[in-house]
Write a protein that holds these residues in place. Sequence first.
Motif, PDB file in Angstrom:
ATOM      1  N   THR A   1      -5.843  -6.367   9.550  1.00 20.93           N
ATOM      2  CA  THR A   1      -6.145  -4.982   9.890  1.00 20.93           C
ATOM      3  C   THR A   1      -6.658  -4.238   8.663  1.00 20.93           C
ATOM      4  N   ILE A   2      -7.158  -3.040   8.886  1.00 20.10           N
ATOM      5  CA  ILE A   2      -7.511  -2.162   7.767  1.00 20.10           C
ATOM      6  C   ILE A   2      -6.195  -1.700   7.148  1.00 20.10           C
ATOM      7  N   PRO A   3      -5.929  -2.066   5.893  1.00 16.04           N
ATOM      8  CA  PRO A   3      -4.630  -1.714   5.311  1.00 16.04           C
ATOM      9  C   PRO A   3      -4.609  -0.302   4.753  1.00 16.04           C
ATOM     10  N   THR A   4      -3.426   0.239   4.647  1.00 11.33           N
ATOM     11  CA  THR A   4      -3.261   1.505   3.945  1.00 11.33           C
ATOM     12  C   THR A   4      -3.238   1.229   2.445  1.00 11.33           C
ATOM     13  N   LEU A   5      -3.478   2.263   1.677  1.00 17.50           N
ATOM     14  CA  LEU A   5      -3.403   2.108   0.227  1.00 17.50           C
ATOM     15  C   LEU A   5      -1.982   1.731  -0.189  1.00 17.50           C
ATOM     16  N   GLU A   6      -0.972   2.265   0.485  1.00 19.44           N
ATOM     17  CA  GLU A   6       0.404   1.907   0.169  1.00 19.44           C
ATOM     18  C   GLU A   6       0.641   0.412   0.362  1.00 19.44           C
ATOM     19  N   GLU A   7       0.125  -0.144   1.451  1.00 18.52           N
ATOM     20  CA  GLU A   7       0.294  -1.575   1.708  1.00 18.52           C
ATOM     21  C   GLU A   7      -0.390  -2.414   0.630  1.00 18.52           C
ATOM     22  N   VAL A   8      -1.562  -1.983   0.214  1.00 19.48           N
ATOM     23  CA  VAL A   8      -2.285  -2.713  -0.813  1.00 19.48           C
ATOM     24  C   VAL A   8      -1.533  -2.654  -2.145  1.00 19.48           C
ATOM     25  N   ILE A   9      -1.047  -1.483  -2.493  1.00 18.94           N
ATOM     26  CA  ILE A   9      -0.298  -1.362  -3.749  1.00 18.94           C
ATOM     27  C   ILE A   9       0.926  -2.276  -3.733  1.00 18.94           C
ATOM     28  N   ASP A  10       1.632  -2.315  -2.602  1.00 15.75           N
ATOM     29  CA  ASP A  10       2.799  -3.186  -2.494  1.00 15.75           C
ATOM     30  C   ASP A  10       2.418  -4.649  -2.688  1.00 15.75           C
ATOM     31  N   LEU A  11       1.300  -5.059  -2.097  1.00 16.88           N
ATOM     32  CA  LEU A  11       0.862  -6.445  -2.239  1.00 16.88           C
ATOM     33  C   LEU A  11       0.433  -6.742  -3.670  1.00 16.88           C
ATOM     34  N   LEU A  12      -0.308  -5.828  -4.276  1.00 17.70           N
ATOM     35  CA  LEU A  12      -0.713  -6.028  -5.667  1.00 17.70           C
ATOM     36  C   LEU A  12       0.507  -6.186  -6.571  1.00 17.70           C
ATOM     37  N   ALA A  13       1.552  -5.424  -6.276  1.00 18.24           N
ATOM     38  CA  ALA A  13       2.780  -5.537  -7.053  1.00 18.24           C
ATOM     39  C   ALA A  13       3.369  -6.933  -6.928  1.00 18.24           C
ATOM     40  N   ASP A  14       3.358  -7.469  -5.708  1.00 13.04           N
ATOM     41  CA  ASP A  14       3.892  -8.818  -5.480  1.00 13.04           C
ATOM     42  C   ASP A  14       3.030  -9.882  -6.154  1.00 13.04           C
ATOM     43  N   LEU A  15       1.709  -9.679  -6.120  1.00 13.44           N
ATOM     44  CA  LEU A  15       0.779 -10.681  -6.653  1.00 13.44           C
ATOM     45  C   LEU A  15       0.553 -10.541  -8.154  1.00 13.44           C
ATOM     46  N   GLY A  16       0.890  -9.373  -8.700  1.00 14.18           N
ATOM     47  CA  GLY A  16       0.633  -9.137 -10.115  1.00 14.18           C
ATOM     48  C   GLY A  16      -0.833  -8.875 -10.417  1.00 14.18           C
ATOM     49  N   LEU A  17      -1.517  -8.190  -9.514  1.00 14.35           N
ATOM     50  CA  LEU A  17      -2.945  -7.910  -9.681  1.00 14.35           C
ATOM     51  C   LEU A  17      -3.189  -6.479 -10.117  1.00 14.35           C
ATOM     52  N   GLY A  18      -4.064  -6.292 -11.110  1.00 13.87           N
ATOM     53  CA  GLY A  18      -4.565  -4.977 -11.446  1.00 13.87           C
ATOM     54  C   GLY A  18      -5.670  -4.582 -10.483  1.00 13.87           C
ATOM     55  N   ALA A  19      -6.123  -3.331 -10.562  1.00  9.81           N
ATOM     56  CA  ALA A  19      -7.121  -2.885  -9.590  1.00  9.81           C
ATOM     57  C   ALA A  19      -8.020  -1.778 -10.096  1.00  9.81           C
ATOM     58  N   ASN A  20      -9.275  -1.876  -9.656  1.00  5.97           N
ATOM     59  CA  ASN A  20     -10.245  -0.791  -9.741  1.00  5.97           C
ATOM     60  C   ASN A  20     -10.309  -0.168  -8.353  1.00  5.97           C
ATOM     61  N   VAL A  21      -9.885   1.059  -8.238  1.00  7.72           N
ATOM     62  CA  VAL A  21      -9.826   1.761  -6.958  1.00  7.72           C
ATOM     63  C   VAL A  21     -11.050   2.662  -6.855  1.00  7.72           C
ATOM     64  N   GLU A  22     -11.929   2.350  -5.907  1.00 14.77           N
ATOM     65  CA  GLU A  22     -13.144   3.157  -5.752  1.00 14.77           C
ATOM     66  C   GLU A  22     -12.954   4.205  -4.674  1.00 14.77           C
ATOM     67  N   LEU A  23     -13.194   5.456  -5.022  1.00 20.45           N
ATOM     68  CA  LEU A  23     -13.145   6.551  -4.062  1.00 20.45           C
ATOM     69  C   LEU A  23     -14.434   6.558  -3.257  1.00 20.45           C
ATOM     70  N   LYS A  24     -14.307   6.433  -1.929  1.00 23.49           N
ATOM     71  CA  LYS A  24     -15.469   6.426  -1.029  1.00 23.49           C
ATOM     72  C   LYS A  24     -15.289   7.538  -0.001  1.00 23.49           C
ATOM     73  N   PRO A  25     -15.413   8.785  -0.416  1.00 30.04           N
ATOM     74  CA  PRO A  25     -15.087   9.872   0.500  1.00 30.04           C
ATOM     75  C   PRO A  25     -16.122  10.036   1.610  1.00 30.04           C
ATOM     76  N   THR A  26     -15.624  10.303   2.813  1.00 29.81           N
ATOM     77  CA  THR A  26     -16.500  10.762   3.878  1.00 29.81           C
ATOM     78  C   THR A  26     -17.074  12.106   3.450  1.00 29.81           C
ATOM     79  N   PRO A  27     -18.386  12.345   3.644  1.00 29.23           N
ATOM     80  CA  PRO A  27     -18.961  13.622   3.237  1.00 29.23           C
ATOM     81  C   PRO A  27     -18.177  14.804   3.799  1.00 29.23           C
TER      82      PRO A  27
END
Length: 247
Positions: A95-121
């Motif tokens: 599914t399309i994950p929430t940012l919270e879900e992704v952060i939790d997974l990154l914590a488990d995996l030990g991954l850093g991240a570049n978070v790109e803001l893609k705002p709807t106009p």
Amino acid sequence: MRQPQLLVPKVVGHRGAAGHAPENTLAGFRIAKALGVSWVEFDVHLTADGRCVVLHDDLIDRTTDGQGAVGDMVLEEIASYDAGAWFDPRFAGETIPTLEEVIDLLADLGLGANVELKPTPGVEDDTAIATMELLRSAWPDHLPPPLVSSFDYRSLEVARDVAPEIARGLLLETVTDEWRGMVEAIEATTLHCGHTPLTPARAREIRAAGYPLFCYTVNHAGRAQELFGWGVSGVFTDVPDQVLPLV
């Protein structure tokens, strides 16, 4: 102020590992980790009910079995669509994950991240505020600090004002002569650009000014090697397994 201590690796998995798994999904981040990356890049949009979700396009049509604009949907509806089967049947159920879900997974995996803001106009401010506040409150201490980037200059201005301690990267398709003033105005740490228009001279100019330079989306080892030779600090790639052997 700029944060020169930020250490982004030379190879970053683009939208996870978009050449091997559905982009911006939890499965994609797991596969990126399995391929050997230490950082991934992903995109954040805002739902109609103010939730941060990890998705590249304004519409969900290309990467799910649904249709419509993410900014017009609440999270419950967005989460009901399949975001994996379009890539390969074995990813059905993603599914399309929430940012919270992704952060939790990154914590488990030990991954850093570049978070790109893609705002709807029209919701540039809200997207930046919600994302930065969440990164501030939920980012794990054991992970390297995140890097927030965007093509949207307004979003970066808001990000600077809301969470100045989180490093920012300016995204440009083509680096023009105005790049230095733009980077300085938002106190960016890094500059990111498309690799195709980049010239060796421009790369040298940016690096000589003390800014790390990252290029997207580099999916051929030979091109990555050439860019590294120009002094490019790192590349975003859909196929990190093809580029990682260079480093």
